[in-house]
Design an enzyme around this catalytic site. Structure first.
Site, PDB file in Angstrom:
ATOM      1  N   CYS A  91       0.852  -1.190   0.000  1.00 44.81           N
ATOM      2  CA  CYS A  91       0.000   0.000   0.000  1.00 44.81           C
ATOM      3  C   CYS A  91       0.885   1.235   0.000  1.00 44.81           C
ATOM      4  CB  CYS A  91      -0.927  -0.004   1.211  1.00 44.81           C
ATOM      5  SG  CYS A  91      -1.914   1.490   1.352  1.00 44.81           S
ATOM      6  N   GLY A  92       0.837   1.990  -1.087  1.00 47.56           N
ATOM      7  CA  GLY A  92       1.696   3.165  -1.205  1.00 47.56           C
ATOM      8  C   GLY A  92       1.297   4.294  -0.277  1.00 47.56           C
ATOM      9  N   HIS A  93       0.001   4.611  -0.230  1.00 42.32           N
ATOM     10  CA  HIS A  93      -0.409   5.687   0.685  1.00 42.32           C
ATOM     11  C   HIS A  93      -0.130   5.275   2.126  1.00 42.32           C
ATOM     12  CE1 HIS A  93      -4.189   3.749   2.112  1.00 42.32           C
ATOM     13  NE2 HIS A  93      -4.194   4.702   3.018  1.00 42.32           N
ATOM     14  N   ASP A 250     -10.521   4.294  -3.392  1.00 41.84           N
ATOM     15  CA  ASP A 250      -9.296   4.926  -2.909  1.00 41.84           C
ATOM     16  C   ASP A 250      -9.433   6.427  -3.100  1.00 41.84           C
ATOM     17  OD1 ASP A 250      -6.704   5.779  -2.288  1.00 41.84           O
ATOM     18  OD2 ASP A 250      -5.835   3.909  -3.025  1.00 41.84           O
ATOM     19  N   GLY A 255      -0.944   4.668  -4.280  1.00 46.46           N
ATOM     20  CA  GLY A 255       0.497   4.529  -4.490  1.00 46.46           C
ATOM     21  C   GLY A 255       0.886   3.343  -5.342  1.00 46.46           C
ATOM     22  N   THR A 256       0.341   2.159  -5.027  1.00 49.14           N
ATOM     23  CA  THR A 256       0.661   0.985  -5.846  1.00 49.14           C
ATOM     24  C   THR A 256      -0.010   1.085  -7.208  1.00 49.14           C
ATOM     25  OG1 THR A 256      -1.125  -0.209  -4.721  1.00 49.14           O
ATOM     26  CG2 THR A 256       1.113  -0.572  -3.921  1.00 49.14           C
TER      27      THR A 256
END
Length: 334
Positions: A91-93, A250, A255-256
């Site tokens: 998870c990017g965020h 989202d 991010g991903t």
């Protein structure tokens, strides 16, 4: 009042997308790798996810995280992420929020004006950098796992619609499609229709093919569908909204998902190495992305993307579970 469980959390958001970091009440998580630890959580700790992600303590769009000891010798710590459907692989965020919360609360020790962190995730090693002044984090950048186009121009036929999607990996697998294929815009008014299409596309792809990482058996399946649109902001490159898990929206640029989008744009020659890509989301928030390097994942050409964003703490919470409560494990609406 009877209390059988107490959980403490620190909540934050990234461009409106929440992250609930569980800081207390988590039992030992077994496993040598983050993928093994994720599997352990799926089998033994899903009640914890339901309690803290579901209503009445959470909501349909809640996202969560557990910080673990590192799985590898050189990492600083590990992360496990959760949402309304289960446990995600990356998870990017979440990375941006974890680093921000860790520094601003004193959980992580920092020196100088920029700090490097090595993080173990189920999808692989992630390197993050924080820029800060005193205890205030200005931005967080992370070098994601190698991201690649899995299949391009995949034909889809649903109802009376025929269109194509690209399937790309950016820590999880995404299908990428233009919102104009359905006469929709990435805005609040069209969001219900976009959510419906996200579910249909995900289920269609998974009924027709197996989507699986060539090197990691545990990384498989379509995690989300990215709907791409023309940007509203003058400095943005593209606008998007990602529908993932069980119809979850989202709020951030994802991010991903941004990493997967960068892989598709690079593969098509639209984005070059070192060129800045600004990904705008439905809340008007933005992530900055770029291709740091080109590599390979098995037989796939891949890129190492760098994503930059910022996060803000929203609260410090203590949640309790009353064994008399018939809804103590939570529920979901919407």
């Amino acid at each position: 009042m009877k209390v059988s469980k107490v959980y403490t959390t620190i909540d934050a958001h990234v461009a409106g997308e929440p992250l609930r970091i569980i800081t207390g009440g988590v039992p030992e998580i077994k496993g040598e790798t983050q993928l093994e630890r994720r599997a352990y959580c799926m089998e033994h700790l899903d009640h914890l996810r339901e309690i803290l992600m579901y209503e009445p303590r959470g909501h349909h769009g809640m996202y969560g995280c557990i910080i673990t000891p590192p799985a590898s010798a050189h990492a600083d710590f590990g992360v496990l992420f959760m949402h309304n459907e289960g446990w995600s692989t990356m998870c990017g965020h979440g990375i941006i929020a974890v680093i921000t919360v860790g520094i601003e609360t004193g959980m992580f020790e920092v020196t100088g004006e920029k700090q490097k962190f090595i993080i173990d995730s189920p999808a692989g090693e992630v390197i993050a950098y924080a820029t800060y002044r005193g205890s205030e984090v200005e931005s967080v950048s992370f070098e994601n796992v190698p991201s690649f186009v899995y299949k391009k121009d995949v034909p889809i036929k649903i109802d009376d619609y025929e269109f194509q999607v690209d399937i790309a990996f950016g820590g999880a697998f995404y299908a990428v499609v233009d919102s104009k294929e359905f006469g929709l815009k990435v805005d609040f008014n069209d969001l219900p229709a976009i959510q419906t299409w996200g579910g249909k596309i995900k289920h269609y792809i998974e009924s027709k093919m197996e989507v699986k990482h060539p090197l990691e058996e545990g990384l498989k399946g379509i995690y989300g569908v990215i709907f791409s649109d023309e940007p509203k902001g003058k400095d943005a490159t593209l606008r998007n909204v990602t529908i993932f898990a069980d119809g979850q929206v989202d709020r951030s640029p994802c991010g991903t998902g941004t990493s997967a989008r960068i892989a598709t744009l690079f593969e098509k020659g639209i984005l070059q190495k070192g060129e800045i890509f600004i990904h705008e989301c439905i809340t008007e928030g933005k992530f900055e992305g770029e291709v740091l390097s080109v590599t390979a994942v098995h037989t796939y050409e891949a890129v190492v993307p760098k994503i930059t964003g910022n996060a803000f703490i929203t609260g410090f919470h203590q949640f309790v579970v009353d064994p008399r409560d018939d809804l103590n494990r939570g529920f979901l609406l919407g």
